[in-house]
Design a protein around this motif. Structure first.
Motif, PDB file in Angstrom:
ATOM      1  N   GLU A  60       4.015  -2.330   8.138  1.00  9.54           N
ATOM      2  CA  GLU A  60       4.673  -1.088   7.180  1.00  9.54           C
ATOM      3  C   GLU A  60       6.326  -2.251   6.342  1.00  9.54           C
ATOM      4  OE1 GLU A  60       4.751  -1.936   9.970  1.00  9.54           O
ATOM      5  OE2 GLU A  60       3.439  -0.748  10.936  1.00  9.54           O
ATOM      6  N   ALA A  61       6.634  -3.635   6.351  1.00  6.94           N
ATOM      7  CA  ALA A  61       7.258  -3.548   5.683  1.00  6.94           C
ATOM      8  C   ALA A  61       6.758  -4.278   4.499  1.00  6.94           C
ATOM      9  CB  ALA A  61       8.163  -5.374   5.725  1.00  6.94           C
ATOM     10  N   VAL A  62       5.364  -4.670   4.570  1.00  6.08           N
ATOM     11  CA  VAL A  62       4.877  -5.308   3.174  1.00  6.08           C
ATOM     12  C   VAL A  62       4.533  -3.841   1.822  1.00  6.08           C
ATOM     13  CG1 VAL A  62       2.693  -5.815   1.597  1.00  6.08           C
ATOM     14  CG2 VAL A  62       3.305  -6.846   3.675  1.00  6.08           C
ATOM     15  N   GLU A  63       4.424  -2.441   3.635  1.00  3.96           N
ATOM     16  CA  GLU A  63       4.634  -1.425   2.284  1.00  3.96           C
ATOM     17  C   GLU A  63       5.187  -0.594   1.639  1.00  3.96           C
ATOM     18  OE1 GLU A  63       1.455   2.364   3.845  1.00  3.96           O
ATOM     19  OE2 GLU A  63       1.989   1.029   5.672  1.00  3.96           O
ATOM     20  N   GLU A  64       6.168  -0.687   2.254  1.00  2.00           N
ATOM     21  CA  GLU A  64       8.031  -0.759   1.877  1.00  2.00           C
ATOM     22  C   GLU A  64       8.376  -1.476   0.664  1.00  2.00           C
ATOM     23  OE1 GLU A  64      12.463  -0.018   3.017  1.00  2.00           O
ATOM     24  OE2 GLU A  64      11.073  -0.711   4.661  1.00  2.00           O
ATOM     25  N   PHE A  97      -4.001  -8.988   7.935  1.00  2.00           N
ATOM     26  CA  PHE A  97      -4.669  -9.593   7.374  1.00  2.00           C
ATOM     27  C   PHE A  97      -5.233  -8.341   6.812  1.00  2.00           C
ATOM     28  CE2 PHE A  97      -7.912 -10.580   3.790  1.00  2.00           C
ATOM     29  CZ  PHE A  97      -7.148 -11.272   3.412  1.00  2.00           C
ATOM     30  N   ALA A  98      -6.339  -8.075   6.985  1.00  2.00           N
ATOM     31  CA  ALA A  98      -7.945  -6.496   7.081  1.00  2.00           C
ATOM     32  C   ALA A  98      -7.070  -5.335   6.508  1.00  2.00           C
ATOM     33  CB  ALA A  98      -8.716  -6.423   7.784  1.00  2.00           C
ATOM     34  N   THR A  99      -5.943  -5.133   7.252  1.00  2.00           N
ATOM     35  CA  THR A  99      -4.995  -3.746   7.422  1.00  2.00           C
ATOM     36  C   THR A  99      -4.053  -3.911   6.446  1.00  2.00           C
ATOM     37  OG1 THR A  99      -5.220  -3.353  10.085  1.00  2.00           O
ATOM     38  CG2 THR A  99      -3.040  -1.991   8.838  1.00  2.00           C
ATOM     39  N   ILE A 100      -3.316  -4.607   5.815  1.00  2.00           N
ATOM     40  CA  ILE A 100      -2.864  -4.766   5.222  1.00  2.00           C
ATOM     41  C   ILE A 100      -3.851  -4.912   3.505  1.00  2.00           C
ATOM     42  CG2 ILE A 100      -0.785  -6.526   3.592  1.00  2.00           C
ATOM     43  CD1 ILE A 100      -0.457  -7.252   6.796  1.00  2.00           C
ATOM     44  N   LYS A 105      -4.301  -1.797  -1.865  1.00  2.44           N
ATOM     45  CA  LYS A 105      -5.675  -1.039  -2.370  1.00  2.44           C
ATOM     46  C   LYS A 105      -4.798   0.756  -2.034  1.00  2.44           C
ATOM     47  CE  LYS A 105     -10.146   0.205  -3.011  1.00  2.44           C
ATOM     48  NZ  LYS A 105     -10.526  -0.901  -3.996  1.00  2.44           N
ATOM     49  N   ALA A 106      -4.621   1.399  -0.952  1.00  4.93           N
ATOM     50  CA  ALA A 106      -4.696   2.585  -1.507  1.00  4.93           C
ATOM     51  C   ALA A 106      -2.844   2.915  -2.139  1.00  4.93           C
ATOM     52  CB  ALA A 106      -4.169   3.348   0.339  1.00  4.93           C
ATOM     53  N   TRP A 107      -2.354   2.292  -1.809  1.00  2.00           N
ATOM     54  CA  TRP A 107      -0.807   1.781  -2.345  1.00  2.00           C
ATOM     55  C   TRP A 107      -0.783   2.000  -4.217  1.00  2.00           C
ATOM     56  CZ3 TRP A 107       3.558   4.803  -1.270  1.00  2.00           C
ATOM     57  CH2 TRP A 107       4.107   4.658  -0.206  1.00  2.00           C
ATOM     58  N   ALA A 108      -1.831   0.971  -4.516  1.00  4.75           N
ATOM     59  CA  ALA A 108      -2.249   0.710  -5.633  1.00  4.75           C
ATOM     60  C   ALA A 108      -3.195   2.010  -6.459  1.00  4.75           C
ATOM     61  CB  ALA A 108      -3.192  -0.389  -5.673  1.00  4.75           C
ATOM     62  N   GLU A 109      -3.614   2.782  -5.455  1.00 10.32           N
ATOM     63  CA  GLU A 109      -4.176   3.260  -6.456  1.00 10.32           C
ATOM     64  C   GLU A 109      -3.279   5.237  -6.506  1.00 10.32           C
ATOM     65  OE1 GLU A 109      -7.778   4.377  -2.854  1.00 10.32           O
ATOM     66  OE2 GLU A 109      -8.222   2.231  -4.489  1.00 10.32           O
ATOM     67  N   LYS A 110      -2.935   5.278  -5.506  1.00  9.37           N
ATOM     68  CA  LYS A 110      -1.618   5.946  -5.367  1.00  9.37           C
ATOM     69  C   LYS A 110      -0.508   5.696  -6.801  1.00  9.37           C
ATOM     70  CE  LYS A 110       2.388   8.320  -3.168  1.00  9.37           C
ATOM     71  NZ  LYS A 110       3.150   7.566  -2.618  1.00  9.37           N
ATOM     72  N   HIS A 111      -0.802   4.876  -7.384  1.00 15.21           N
ATOM     73  CA  HIS A 111       0.600   4.522  -8.220  1.00 15.21           C
ATOM     74  C   HIS A 111      -0.039   4.891  -9.712  1.00 15.21           C
ATOM     75  CE1 HIS A 111       4.772   4.165  -6.429  1.00 15.21           C
ATOM     76  NE2 HIS A 111       3.691   3.409  -5.274  1.00 15.21           N
ATOM     77  N   TYR A 112      -1.385   3.768  -9.062  1.00 16.30           N
ATOM     78  CA  TYR A 112      -1.409   4.393 -10.956  1.00 16.30           C
ATOM     79  C   TYR A 112      -3.343   4.543 -10.470  1.00 16.30           C
ATOM     80  CZ  TYR A 112       1.741   0.726 -12.217  1.00 16.30           C
ATOM     81  OH  TYR A 112       2.923  -0.611 -12.538  1.00 16.30           O
ATOM     82  N   PRO A 113      -3.650   6.005 -10.782  1.00 16.89           N
ATOM     83  CA  PRO A 113      -4.990   6.515 -10.001  1.00 16.89           C
ATOM     84  C   PRO A 113      -6.440   6.179 -11.258  1.00 16.89           C
ATOM     85  CG  PRO A 113      -2.811   8.273 -10.269  1.00 16.89           C
ATOM     86  CD  PRO A 113      -2.449   6.629 -10.650  1.00 16.89           C
TER      87      PRO A 113
END
Length: 274
Positions: A60-64, A97-100, A105-113
């Motif tokens: 969660e901290a990495v995502e934030e 690691f795998a979860t993160i 990847k999901a956040w990268a796609e959200k910000h730069y679709p």
């Protein structure tokens, strides 16, 4: 001077190999955590024998932190070329690691679709035989797996595998030859595209000579590359201060000569970074 990543997200910085790289550090912010203790590591020598879960960043901290960094970059009109897992040691040691990787990847796609930055993992390859780690690496655009020597003795001398480290795949008491043979087998069998990265240098440490650039050592290294057949090879030289003090940086001409030798041997996509 020891080089540490003091935040979960660092940069972006201009990388010799990756362009504009935004770093993701999955390890403690105060010390190195690694199952190797490489003589050239910019993070210095190991000071802990295991990864303490409470000191590792939570998913969660990495995502934030990533969401905040990407939001700021997008507002500035900046797009990183790579979102890079490296940090203060071996990133695949993080239990999540795998979860993160999936979340990043999901956040990268959200910000730069429209033009999503690729994920890069820089790893010592010790955990590629772990199924969930291998699956996560398959989500990345670039997987850089390190191989610094072609013989067990030189590999052990350079990388100094940490036998007591809890989260590595090294078997306690395993001979260097057995460990190295298994590592090469894992690289050969790895199911996803990857590149080998190799730091070439000479010198000595604790009275033992180190040279992965010439003679039998170089020939053994080339032999392993021909067996593994990676997607490409990145050769690079020393760039920051090293914990072992008697190491010598190769010149740009020497690095390019080594790259050309690999091309002549039939290996593809060879780059040299001084």
């Amino acid at each position: 001077m020891t080089f540490f990543h003091h935040h979960i997200i660092t940069g972006p910085i201009r990388s010799r190999r990756l362009g504009l790289s935004l770093g993701v550090n999955l390890l403690p912010l105060q010390n190195k955590v690694c199952n190797y203790d490489c003589v050239y590591c910019e993070c210095g020598w190991n000071t802990v024998a295991e990864a303490q879960p409470e000191r590792l960043p939570r998913p969660e901290a990495v995502e934030e932190a990533l969401d905040k960094a990407l939001t700021e970059l997008r507002q500035q009109g900046v797009r990183p070329d790579s979102i890079t897992f490296s940090g203060n040691g071996e990133p695949t040691l993080h239990p999540a690691f795998a979860t993160i990787v999936g979340k990043v990847k999901a956040w990268a796609e959200k910000h730069y679709p429209q033009d999503t930055p690729g994920l890069t993992v820089i790893s010592n390859a010790t955990r590629i035989e772990v199924p969930e780690v291998a699956e996560a690496l398959g989500l990345c655009r670039r997987v850089l797996l390190k191989l610094d020597a072609g013989t067990p003795a030189m590999y052990a001398r350079i990388n100094q595998v940490q036998k007591g480290f809890r989260l590595g795949t090294y078997t306690q008491g395993e001979a260097a030859e057995t460990y190295f043979e298994r590592l090469i087998g894992n690289l050969k069998a790895f199911p996803h595209p990857f590149m080998v990265q190799t730091l070439l240098f000479r010198g000595e440490h604790q009275g033992a000579a180190i040279d992965n650039t010439s003679g039998r050592e170089w020939e053994a290294y080339v032999e392993k590359l021909l067996l593994i057949r990676p997607q490409g090879v990145m050769l690079y030289g020393l760039d920051r201060e090293t914990p072992a003090k008697d190491l010598q940086k190769l010149s740009a001409a020497e690095l390019e000569q080594k790259a050309e030798d690999l091309r002549h041997r039939g290996l593809k996509n060879i780059s040299a970074f001084f």
